[in-house]
Design an enzyme around this catalytic site. Structure first.
Site, PDB file in Angstrom:
ATOM      1  N   ARG A 174      -6.329   8.266  -8.400  1.00  0.00           N
ATOM      2  CA  ARG A 174      -5.814   8.893  -7.164  1.00  0.00           C
ATOM      3  C   ARG A 174      -6.421  10.278  -6.897  1.00  0.00           C
ATOM      4  NH1 ARG A 174      -5.392   4.713  -7.130  1.00  0.00           N
ATOM      5  NH2 ARG A 174      -3.602   3.340  -7.290  1.00  0.00           N
ATOM      6  N   SER A 225       4.050   6.085  -2.616  1.00  0.00           N
ATOM      7  CA  SER A 225       4.568   6.540  -3.917  1.00  0.00           C
ATOM      8  C   SER A 225       4.766   8.047  -3.897  1.00  0.00           C
ATOM      9  CB  SER A 225       3.584   6.189  -5.029  1.00  0.00           C
ATOM     10  OG  SER A 225       3.452   4.801  -5.109  1.00  0.00           O
ATOM     11  N   GLU A 295       2.655  12.601  -6.166  1.00  0.00           N
ATOM     12  CA  GLU A 295       1.397  12.026  -5.642  1.00  0.00           C
ATOM     13  C   GLU A 295       1.306  12.342  -4.149  1.00  0.00           C
ATOM     14  OE1 GLU A 295       0.114   8.138  -6.921  1.00  0.00           O
ATOM     15  OE2 GLU A 295      -0.273   7.547  -4.843  1.00  0.00           O
TER      16      GLU A 295
HETATM   17  C1  LIG Z   1       4.127   2.162   2.694  1.00  0.00           C
HETATM   18  C2  LIG Z   1       3.008   2.868   1.989  1.00  0.00           C
HETATM   19  C3  LIG Z   1       2.345   2.231   0.947  1.00  0.00           C
HETATM   20  C4  LIG Z   1       1.306   2.889   0.279  1.00  0.00           C
HETATM   21  N1  LIG Z   1       0.679   2.230  -0.746  1.00  0.00           N
HETATM   22  C5  LIG Z   1      -0.334   2.828  -1.371  1.00  0.00           C
HETATM   23  C6  LIG Z   1      -1.026   2.164  -2.434  1.00  0.00           C
HETATM   24  O1  LIG Z   1      -0.731   1.035  -2.785  1.00  0.00           O
HETATM   25  N2  LIG Z   1      -2.029   2.815  -3.053  1.00  0.00           N
HETATM   26  C7  LIG Z   1      -2.403   4.084  -2.697  1.00  0.00           C
HETATM   27  O2  LIG Z   1      -3.354   4.616  -3.287  1.00  0.00           O
HETATM   28  N3  LIG Z   1      -1.772   4.730  -1.709  1.00  0.00           N
HETATM   29  C8  LIG Z   1      -0.748   4.154  -1.049  1.00  0.00           C
HETATM   30  N4  LIG Z   1      -0.098   4.822  -0.046  1.00  0.00           N
HETATM   31  C9  LIG Z   1      -0.443   6.226   0.243  1.00  0.00           C
HETATM   32  C10 LIG Z   1      -1.507   6.444   1.340  1.00  0.00           C
HETATM   33  O3  LIG Z   1      -1.539   5.369   2.254  1.00  0.00           O
HETATM   34  C11 LIG Z   1      -2.908   6.683   0.764  1.00  0.00           C
HETATM   35  O4  LIG Z   1      -2.915   7.803  -0.099  1.00  0.00           O
HETATM   36  C12 LIG Z   1      -3.954   6.897   1.862  1.00  0.00           C
HETATM   37  O5  LIG Z   1      -5.224   6.899   1.270  1.00  0.00           O
HETATM   38  C13 LIG Z   1      -3.782   8.210   2.638  1.00  0.00           C
HETATM   39  O6  LIG Z   1      -4.632   8.167   3.778  1.00  0.00           O
HETATM   40  P1  LIG Z   1      -4.261   8.937   5.117  1.00  0.00           P
HETATM   41  O7  LIG Z   1      -5.358   8.754   6.080  1.00  0.00           O
HETATM   42  O8  LIG Z   1      -2.924   8.545   5.591  1.00  0.00           O
HETATM   43  O9  LIG Z   1      -4.258  10.441   4.598  1.00  0.00           O
HETATM   44  P2  LIG Z   1      -3.226  11.589   5.002  1.00  0.00           P
HETATM   45  O10 LIG Z   1      -1.885  11.252   4.489  1.00  0.00           O
HETATM   46  O11 LIG Z   1      -3.360  11.899   6.440  1.00  0.00           O
HETATM   47  O12 LIG Z   1      -3.798  12.797   4.153  1.00  0.00           O
HETATM   48  C14 LIG Z   1      -3.697  12.775   2.737  1.00  0.00           C
HETATM   49  C15 LIG Z   1      -4.741  13.755   2.193  1.00  0.00           C
HETATM   50  O13 LIG Z   1      -6.030  13.222   2.503  1.00  0.00           O
HETATM   51  C16 LIG Z   1      -6.800  14.209   3.175  1.00  0.00           C
HETATM   52  N5  LIG Z   1      -7.631  13.512   4.152  1.00  0.00           N
HETATM   53  C17 LIG Z   1      -7.240  12.630   5.097  1.00  0.00           C
HETATM   54  N6  LIG Z   1      -8.299  12.202   5.794  1.00  0.00           N
HETATM   55  C18 LIG Z   1      -9.375  12.858   5.276  1.00  0.00           C
HETATM   56  C19 LIG Z   1     -10.762  12.845   5.572  1.00  0.00           C
HETATM   57  N7  LIG Z   1     -11.271  12.079   6.528  1.00  0.00           N
HETATM   58  N8  LIG Z   1     -11.575  13.641   4.828  1.00  0.00           N
HETATM   59  C20 LIG Z   1     -11.089  14.423   3.836  1.00  0.00           C
HETATM   60  N9  LIG Z   1      -9.781  14.465   3.516  1.00  0.00           N
HETATM   61  C21 LIG Z   1      -8.943  13.688   4.230  1.00  0.00           C
HETATM   62  C22 LIG Z   1      -5.798  15.126   3.860  1.00  0.00           C
HETATM   63  O14 LIG Z   1      -6.350  16.420   4.022  1.00  0.00           O
HETATM   64  C23 LIG Z   1      -4.672  15.144   2.846  1.00  0.00           C
HETATM   65  O15 LIG Z   1      -4.951  16.129   1.878  1.00  0.00           O
HETATM   66  C24 LIG Z   1       0.934   4.199   0.660  1.00  0.00           C
HETATM   67  C25 LIG Z   1       1.605   4.837   1.697  1.00  0.00           C
HETATM   68  C26 LIG Z   1       2.630   4.182   2.356  1.00  0.00           C
HETATM   69  C27 LIG Z   1       3.322   4.873   3.502  1.00  0.00           C
END
Ligand SMILES: Cc1cc2nc3c(=O)[nH]c(=O)nc-3n(C[C@H](O)[C@H](O)[C@H](O)COP(=O)(O)OP(=O)(O)OC[C@H]3O[C@@H](n4cnc5c(N)ncnc54)[C@H](O)[C@@H]3O)c2cc1C
Length: 302
Positions: A174, A225, A295
């Site tokens: 992660r 998570s 996380e």
């Molecule tokens: C129902 C649910 C289930 C999930 N299951 C999982 C799972 O099974 N496994 C898992 O790993 N995660 C899971 N997640 C967590 C999440 O979806 C992941 O961590 C995902 O990768 C976050 O992406 P995001 O675009 O939403 O990032 P955001 O939440 O918008 O941002 C998270 C971080 O990423 C950075 N970020 C976002 N976009 C960029 C970019 N383009 N460049 C640089 N930095 C960036 C942001 O600055 C921030 O620090 C889950 C979430 C939910 C709500």
């Protein structure tokens, strides 16, 4: 801030919003306002916007689909740069995919599975963007982004653009180099997939989706998570064994279905979630002597 706002609006860089509630941009539906939120329409506009923001020395941060974020009730000072529509172009060349950082990972996984391309099945049900998935090295079901990313194009604060290879991204559980060592905005990613049997790929995706529906609270807003797994232990199991499933503070509740999920059960504030996180951490430490780390990323002025 109003000069910066005007400059951004006049620069025609895409959407520019003032005092935008971040509850509209997070999957847990919580979060105070961003002083300014922009959604650039392409990478040139993003670069231009960053140049303008830098001339003011204003703080900024990028977000994707807000699925790993907990934003404080007071919101975020400065500029939030949302990578969404506009940063979501995609090209398929055989088993290699070039995709924008704002592309939905679920949408991508669904689309390529129908083309018989394998490698992203694990992500079925992860509601993030491709860029956010690289930043987090998102993963599930024994796989993660590190297994398929060939390289990523990153825009750094000083305005330079650089392709980072898989090795240079320094993926681990992660995490990636983008989190602390080399912060930047991931604007494009090249993925190496494998050709496979369409029916098999679609079936694995469905199985993963069903598993989530059976074990995770899909019917409430949440941020995935809450805690990192303190390996070899699993955060959800520790929370469950400590008898904390269903525990509620204000509108925030430890899910009845999964101990590592906190849901917005109705009208939760960020403070409710912070308090519940602290409560759970304290109880788990008292019972097992294990310190749990979050996380989910907590941002904004507490
Ligand atoms: C129902 C649910 C289930 C999930 N299951 C999982 C799972 O099974 N496994 C898992 O790993 N995660 C899971 N997640 C967590 C999440 O979806 C992941 O961590 C995902 O990768 C976050 O992406 P995001 O675009 O939403 O990032 P955001 O939440 O918008 O941002 C998270 C971080 O990423 C950075 N970020 C976002 N976009 C960029 C970019 N383009 N460049 C640089 N930095 C960036 C942001 O600055 C921030 O620090 C889950 C979430 C939910 C709500």
């Amino acid at each position: 801030m109003s000069n910066l706002l005007n400059d951004l609006k006049n620069a025609d860089i895409g959407k520019v919003l003032e005092n935008e509630p971040l509850s509209k941009h997070t999957t847990i539906r919580i979060g105070g306002p961003a002083e300014i939120l922009i959604e650039p329409s392409n990478s040139e506009m993003l670069t231009k916007a960053l140049e303008i923001i830098k001339t003011y020395g204003t703080k900024w941060r990028a977000i994707g689909r807000g699925s790993n974020l907990l934003v404080a009730d007071k919101g975020i000072e400065g500029v939030v740069i949302k990578l969404g529509s506009g940063m979501d172009e995609m090209e398929i060349d055989g088993d290699v995919i070039t995709v924008g950082g704002g592309y939905s990972i679920i949408k991508l996984a669904t689309l390529i599975s129908k083309r018989g391309l394998s490698g992203l099945e694990f992500s079925s049900g992860i509601p993030g963007s491709v860029g956010g998935a690289v930043y987090m090295n998102a993963g599930a079901h024994g796989s993660d982004m590190s297994k398929i990313v060939k390289k990523a194009l990153v825009l750094f604060e000083d305005g330079t653009l650089e392709w980072l290879t898989n090795e240079e991204l320094e993926f681990s559980y992660r995490t990636s180099v983008l989190q602390e060592k080399r912060p930047g905005i991931c604007i494009q990613v090249v993925l190496q997939l494998q050709e496979g049997e369409k029916e098999d790929i679609v079936a694995v995706m469905q199985k993963n989706k069903d598993y989530r529906r059976d074990t995770q609270p899909w019917n409430f807003p949440c941020a995935g998570s809450i805690f990192r797994n303190p390996l070899p232990n699993y955060a959800g199991q520790l929370v469950e064994d400590a008898g904390l499933k269903g525990h509620r503070i204000g509108g925030a509740q430890v899910s009845d279905m999964h101990g590592n999920f906190i849901v917005n059960a109705g009208g939760a504030s960020a403070q409710d979630v912070f308090d519940l996180i602290e409560f759970v951490k304290t109880k788990v430490f008292e019972k097992y002597g294990i310190t749990m780390e979050t996380e989910v990323e907590i941002i904004g002025s507490k």
